[in-house]
Scaffold this active site. Sequence first.
Site, PDB file in Angstrom:
ATOM      1  NE  ARG A 152      63.448  66.081  -8.114  1.00 45.66           N
ATOM      2  CZ  ARG A 152      62.547  66.488  -7.245  1.00 45.66           C
ATOM      3  NH1 ARG A 152      61.853  65.620  -6.573  1.00 45.66           N
ATOM      4  NH2 ARG A 152      62.299  67.774  -7.058  1.00 45.66           N
ATOM      5  CB  THR A 153      69.883  67.601 -10.446  1.00 48.18           C
ATOM      6  OG1 THR A 153      68.636  67.341 -11.092  1.00 48.18           O
ATOM      7  CG2 THR A 153      71.007  67.433 -11.433  1.00 48.18           C
ATOM      8  CE  LYS A 207      80.662  90.325  -2.412  1.00 44.48           C
ATOM      9  NZ  LYS A 207      82.015  89.881  -2.035  1.00 44.48           N
ATOM     10  NE  ARG A 250      69.289  71.994 -12.405  1.00 47.87           N
ATOM     11  CZ  ARG A 250      68.274  71.250 -11.964  1.00 47.87           C
ATOM     12  NH1 ARG A 250      67.409  71.748 -11.097  1.00 47.87           N
ATOM     13  NH2 ARG A 250      68.127  70.007 -12.385  1.00 47.87           N
ATOM     14  CG  HIS A 310      68.045  67.748 -16.678  1.00 49.38           C
ATOM     15  ND1 HIS A 310      69.202  67.286 -16.066  1.00 49.38           N
ATOM     16  CD2 HIS A 310      67.140  67.928 -15.676  1.00 49.38           C
ATOM     17  CE1 HIS A 310      68.984  67.190 -14.752  1.00 49.38           C
ATOM     18  NE2 HIS A 310      67.750  67.578 -14.495  1.00 49.38           N
TER      19      HIS A 310
HETATM   20  N1   CP Z   1      64.343  66.332 -12.010  1.00 45.90           N
HETATM   21  C1   CP Z   1      65.115  67.335 -11.553  1.00 45.90           C
HETATM   22  O1   CP Z   1      65.998  67.883 -12.233  1.00 45.90           O
HETATM   23  O2   CP Z   1      64.820  67.712 -10.258  1.00 45.90           O
HETATM   24  P1   CP Z   1      65.541  68.887  -9.451  1.00 45.90           P
HETATM   25  O3   CP Z   1      65.190  70.182 -10.133  1.00 45.90           O
HETATM   26  O4   CP Z   1      65.007  68.803  -8.036  1.00 45.90           O
HETATM   27  O5   CP Z   1      67.024  68.645  -9.504  1.00 45.90           O
END
Ligand code: CP
Length: 308
Positions: free
Chosen positions: A54-55, A82, A104, A132
């Site tokens: 999603r993100t 590496k 992320r 998040h």
């Molecule tokens: N909700 C969310 O962060 O989903 P993903 O880990 O798929 O990005």
Amino acid sequence: HRHLLGIEQLRPDDITALLDLAEEYVSLNRGGHKHSDVLAGLTQINMFFENSTRTQASFELAGKRLGADVMNMAMQASSVKKGETLIDTALTLNAMHPDLLVVRHPHSGAVDLLAQKVNCAVLNAGDGRHEHPTQALLDALTIRRAKGRLHRLSIAICGDIAHSRVARSNIILLGKMENRIKLIGPPTLMPSEIEHFGVEVYDDMNEGLKDVDVVMMLRLQKERMDGGFIPSEREYYHRYGLDAEKLAHAKDDAIVMHPGPMNRGVEIDGDIADDINRSVIQEQVEMGVAVRMAAMDLLARNHKAQTA
Ligand code: CP
């Protein structure tokens, strides 16, 4: 703001302004021509050191719909393999003059550290158990649209709170907007710093869900339970999984949320997740694109204003 690292740094006014702008992008995304040029000429690099559906997809779509040049770094195929460090990787990409870096990372605080080393705007797409922010903002927009407001609501956040950056960002955001927050889950999955959050804590789903407006379910994050107690899925579903019986304790018009990815039959019954009268899970995904467009638009505007 120069970066979007967490909800912690935002004021209620910032949150409202971002959600108002995101509403405009909801309309754009629902139209026939999903394109604007507010990020035209800017470069966005997405660096995902942890898996995402999603993100990652929504940040990529958001950038493309706003006219940015978007590059997705395939971290699994990068020189990180590496032994190149996070900071050296960031400095290398920074030398290519990106304007927006979406990151992320599995370690809490890694994105904040990276933001101190680069010249461009950094957006936190999830760092360890820490924050998040765009997830909490998309959840806030979903709630505001469903309930017509984002204050004085009774909101239950259920399940594996301890390992959840989604829960942490939501607790901070929903608290800033003056909602009643009830955390429901096994004591072993409650964070140790719980007393600082200004929330109510329940071990019993039926008791905690009583008369809530919003039921937010969380994924059991086994990958973060390194060596600790992992409950059996059957027992967990029996006690904490959202089924029709437990949901009946919430208000009749309570909405059901889940950030995804979902474990059907572990934290949520599949039929409830798919019930279009209760579940707003697909709308959360839709709002994710609009919120990320708004966040990048605002950061780019701030940057332009600072350099003008
Ligand atoms: N909700 C969310 O962060 O989903 P993903 O880990 O798929 O990005």
